[in-house]
Enzyme design. Structure first.
Site: not given
Ligand SMILES: CC(C)(COP(=O)(O)OP(=O)(O)OC[C@H]1O[C@@H](n2cnc3c(N)ncnc32)[C@H](O)[C@@H]1OP(=O)(O)O)[C@@H](O)C(=O)NCCC(=O)NCCS
Lengths: 121, 384
Positions: B83, B206, B328, B332
């Site tokens: 990242c 997240c 956030k 990212h």
């Molecule tokens: C939290 C997490 C598991 C969600 O999984 P995802 O596959 O992104 O979720 P989806 O795409 O199925 O999204 C489902 C819904 O939640 C919303 N959403 C997804 N991530 C979100 C977040 N972080 N915050 C707020 N809303 C979020 C989407 O917009 C979607 O809404 P919608 O149905 O109205 O369109 C994933 O975002 C994650 O692991 N984030 C961390 C990423 C990471 O680790 N980065 C490296 C950091 S070092």
């Protein structure tokens, strides 16, 4: 050459194979080639009991591949008794923080497809 | 050492994008070139940061991008540092201009992963951890930061509401950023009620998985003076490392590489944290912003929570953090994030940040790390 294989074999016996610097005594997990404290290259193997206390952890509900069938489970960091080492691993059967207060006594029990496996004592 | 400036910046929108990885990398690069008012032929090297090109079937991105910019003969470096790839790539670009090797260089970061789905991304991201002890034992990235969070909440008597306030603030800022991924106003209650991802972190703690690209043009001060009126100067640059695994760290609630990198950057700039007018920090999870703002010296250890409660890190606070919305809310795209932060500072300090402009700002800081902060780069910029 060092390898994780030997280390893994010890975890299956509930032990940690550590490397103790022959110059400053600093302890490392087994694959270190140079001392992180003094840079020395000489080590002696030290086998430590894989017991300690949980210093922090998480309970995973969105898992990486291969871990779906264990959800929810904990990934924990354990401070090893009587040493400066900490070690982390998988802990099954944890559903909520009430199941695992910080400071809980734990021990290494195995290594398998879940990585190092730690259980409550 | 030559003085180094940033004379142009561009970004795609962050979010779920339809175009290919090379398309979005080029869109951002062309924006940056036009914003700098230069010709591609003036670029002497390219620094291209990306982590999972494999997901869109294109690694070794550098030569592809240079070719499509019409400069196939220009050398490029394709860089991966999880990242933190963007800022670490920026550092290489900076160092080469500072050393006098090049006068003008392009630094572009890009990521394209959302089409792969939650499981693929969660799994592949976990390969950025110290896999034997972490990813391979079931730890996702949210899980690693959740472990930091549990330790922090216990040590400093902070609460999940405190973490939620960081998300609320960053979503408020993201509402003012047309390029942000999650432009949605949220409340503390929304955060607390969102689904648990890795306890104690919930969905709204997240950052999302994002696609996106950002690009900046760096050059010597001499070149900047001759070609532009609207540029910023890099006054500090620092890098640092931490034990790769959380278990190897003395304090799980601190990130050593942030301290090492920021101290080096402050020293080079000849300033202290008090001189910083605003910062773009690596808030991959709400807990990270608290830890970062302490490690960067804006708050004493354990006191960032108080700062957030008092609104000091909001846009109108005394140390605004993540005016862009941060990882956030802005999103990212991991290979692009570090460059996107520089693009935000460029916009802020050259009057292009619109409604989210930090008032009277002259000095901005960027902080971006790889994995749980195993690698890190900090840069400090000044308006001219
Ligand atoms: C939290 C997490 C598991 C969600 O999984 P995802 O596959 O992104 O979720 P989806 O795409 O199925 O999204 C489902 C819904 O939640 C919303 N959403 C997804 N991530 C979100 C977040 N972080 N915050 C707020 N809303 C979020 C989407 O917009 C979607 O809404 P919608 O149905 O109205 O369109 C994933 O975002 C994650 O692991 N984030 C961390 C990423 C990471 O680790 N980065 C490296 C950091 S070092």
């Amino acid at each position: 050459m060092l390898s994780k294989e030997e280390f893994i074999n010890y975890t299956k016996e509930g032990k940690i194979l550590a490397r103790k610097c022959t110059r400053c005594g600093h302890l490392h997990l087994v694959t270190t080639y140079f001392c992180q404290n003094c840079g020395n290259k000489g080590f002696e193997n030290t086998v430590i009991d894989g017991k300690g206390t949980i210093v922090t952890y998480t309970i995973i509900t969105v898992p990486p591949e291969g871990f779906e069938k264990y959800v929810p489970y904990a990934w924990v960091v354990m401070k090893v008794d009587n040493s400066e080492l900490s070690i982390s691993g998988f802990m099954g059967g944890i559903k909520s923080p009430a199941d695992l207060p910080l400071g809980t006594k734990a021990k290494i029990v195995d290594h398998d497809e879940r990585g190092i496996v730690i259980e409550k004592q | 050492m030559e003085k180094v400036c940033v004379i142009g910046a561009g970004s795609t929108k962050y979010g779920k994008l339809a175009d290919s990885i090379t398309d979005i990398a080029l869109q951002a690069s062309v924006d940056a070139i036009e914003s700098a008012g230069i010709e591609p032929k003036e670029i002497q090297a390219g620094y291209i940061s990306n982590v999972f090109g494999i997901a869109d079937k294109q690694v070794h991105l550098g030569p592809v991008i240079m070719s499509d910019l019409g400069i196939p003969e220009v050398p490029s470096l394709s860089i991966e540092s999880a990242c933190g790839s963007g800022s670490i790539s920026f550092r290489e670009a900076f160092a080469n201009v500072a050393a006098g090797f090049y006068d003008v260089v392009l630094a572009t970061g890009v990521e394209k992963v959302t089409h792969t789905g939650t499981e693929w991304t969660t799994t592949y991201f976990s390969y950025c951890s110290d896999f034997f002890y972490e990813g391979g034992a079931g730890a996702s990235f949210p899980g690693l930061f959740a472990s930091m969070a549990r330790a922090y909440l216990a040590e400093y008597k902070a609460t999940e509401e405190d973490l939620a306030m960081v998300a609320v603030k960053n979503h408020d800022n993201g509402m003012l950023n047309p390029k942000a991924h999650l432009r949605k106003k949220i409340t503390v209650d929304d955060v607390l009620k969102s689904a648990v991802v890795a306890s104690p972190l919930k969905l709204y703690d997240c950052c999302p998985f994002s696609d996106g690209a950002s690009s900046v043009i760096l050059c010597s001060e001499k070149f900047a003076k001759a070609h532009s009126k609207n540029y910023i100067q890099v006054i500090g640059s620092g890098r640092g490392g931490s034990p790769a695994a959380l278990q190897g760290r003395q304090h799980i609630t601190e990130i050593p590489s942030t301290k090492i990198a920021s101290q080096a950057a402050y020293k080079m700039a000849g300033i202290t944290p008090k001189d910083i007018d605003f910062a773009e920090v690596h808030d991959c999870f709400t807990i990270a912003e608290l830890v970062d703002s302490e490690d960067l010296g804006f708050f004493e250890k354990g006191k960032a929570v108080q700062g957030v409660r008092e609104g000091r890190t909001r846009l109108n606070g005394d140390i605004p953090i993540n005016p862009s919305g941060g990882l956030k809310s802005k999103g990212h795209p991991i290979g692009a994030t570090g460059i996107g932060q520089v693009a935000e500072v460029f916009d802020q300090l050259t009057g292009k940040a619109g409604e989210r402009t930090v008032k009277d700002a002259q000095i901005g800081l960027t902080h971006n790390f790889g994995a749980t902060g195993a690698s890190c780069a900090v840069h400090i910029f000044k308006s001219v």
